[in-house]
Design an enzyme around this catalytic site. Structure first.
Site, short mmCIF file in Angstrom:
data_model
loop_
_atom_site.label_atom_id
_atom_site.label_comp_id
_atom_site.label_asym_id
_atom_site.label_seq_id
_atom_site.Cartn_x
_atom_site.Cartn_y
_atom_site.Cartn_z
CB SER A 165 54.83 34.45 43.89
OG SER A 165 54.22 34.70 45.14
N GLY A 166 52.39 36.76 43.46
CA GLY A 166 51.94 38.07 43.91
C GLY A 166 52.41 38.42 45.31
CB SER A 167 52.22 36.68 48.59
OG SER A 167 52.78 35.43 48.22
N GLY A 180 48.49 35.98 45.49
CA GLY A 180 48.22 36.89 44.39
C GLY A 180 47.83 36.15 43.13
CB THR A 181 49.36 33.31 41.25
OG1 THR A 181 49.73 32.59 42.43
CG2 THR A 181 50.58 34.02 40.69
#
Length: 349
Positions: A91-93, A259-260
């Site tokens: 996960s980006g965040s 993010g993804t």
């Protein structure tokens, strides 16, 4: 009187998505890798996720990241991501929030200017670049997972909506990508509940119709996510901006663009010939927060074209706190949790 069991947390957010970073109170988990430890947590100790995402301690819109020792010596720390839908491998965040927390906690010493270090996610090593100005972490850039388009502009009938056109990208999970304008949305905050309902209908229809398989991971379960795409505007040479929002679970729209989700958009724009290596896309959420995705390059993987990318955002520390876990409280469910609690246990002891 026995010592109360506590969890040590650093609450953070990136783009509005709150991530609770667990830095202490959990005993070492079995498993040779961070991925193995994630599997143990998922299969034998899911109580931690439920405790921190349900009342009275949390809400489903939050995420939880447990710091664990890395299995690769190149990494400063490992982390396991927990969300309402389960255990995503990336996960980006959550990565932006975890990187911010390890810097603010001193696990990784801050260096003025730009500094680089490595974290270990369940998906593998993640390269981090932090921008520190006057002792403040102003930005985190993390490598996104390689993204690609699985399905381009398919159509299906969705009860209550009619025929819907969608594409599917993989960027750490499979995402349905839909044009918000075609569905009557402007992507503003007052639409949040309607967006969640619309996305749920579409995701259920896709899940009922077909499954998806990753080219190396194989079957990773039914498609869980949907990303609403607003119109794309070019604001500078090689720099684009678009309103966006991501659905992750019935009733749950992420506060950030994710993010993804941003990585999935990069794959789609490249597939359509609208994005080249070096170009960037800024996604803007319902709350006017944003992430910046950059296409680093592309490469073939069999019949697929994979987009390597990075995601940049800013994490904010909200609180340092101790959560008291009282298993005699009728509102607290300790099943699947009690055996991994350890009073005073630090994540790296």
């Amino acid at each position: 009187m026995s010592q109360p069991l506590t969890l040590q947390l650093i609450d953070t957010h990136a783009g509005g998505d709150v991530s609770r970073i667990v830095v202490g109170g959990i005993a070492p988990l079995p498993g040779a890798t961070v991925r193995d430890q994630m599997h143990y947590l998922r299969d034998d100790a899911d109580g931690l996720r439920r405790l921190l995402l349900e009342e009275p301690y949390g809400i489903p819109e939050m995420s939880v990241d447990l710091l664990v020792p890395p299995s690769d010596p190149r990494a400063a720390a490992g982390y396991i991501i927990m969300e309402v839908m389960g255990y995503p491998i990336y996960s980006g965040s959550n990565t932006i929030c975890t990187a911010t927390a390890v810097l603010e906690s001193g696990l990784v010493a801050k260096v003025e200017g730009r500094q680089q270090f490595t974290l270990e996610s369940p998906a593998g090593l993640v390269q981090i670049e932090a921008l520190v100005e006057n002792g403040v972490v102003e930005a985190i850039t993390c490598a996104g997972l390689p993204s690609y388009i699985d399905t381009y502009r398919a159509s299906l009938h969705v009860p209550g909506l009619g025929d819907v056109t969608y594409s599917v990208a993989y960027s750490g999970g499979f995402y349905a990508l839909v044009d918000a304008t075609e569905l009557g949305f402007s992507l503003v905050r007052k639409e949040e509940r309607a967006l969640a309902d619309c996305a749920h209908r579409i995701v259920e229809a896709i899940q009922a119709e077909r499954g998806f398989s990753h080219y190396t991971l194989g079957d990773v379960g039914p498609l869980p996510f949907l990303h609403f795409m607003g119109p794309v505007e070019q604001v500078a040479d090689g720099y684009y901006r678009s309103r966006s929002t991501t659905y992750v679970h019935p009733g749950v729209i992420c506060r950030s663009t994710t993010g993804t989700g941003t990585s999935a958009r990069l794959a789609l724009m490249h597939h359509e010939g609208r994005l080249r290596p070096g170009d960037r896309l800024e996604t803007i959420s319902l709350r006017e927060t944003g992430f910046i995705g950059e296409c680093i390059g592309t490469r073939p993987e069999g019949p697929l074209t994979v987009v390597d990318n990075t995601i940049t955002g800013k994490g904010y520390v909200l609180a340092h706190s101790d959560i008291v876990v009282n298993c005699t409280d009728p509102l607290v469910e300790c099943h699947g949790l009690r055996h991994i609690l350890s009073a005073g246990q630090d994540a790296f002891d």
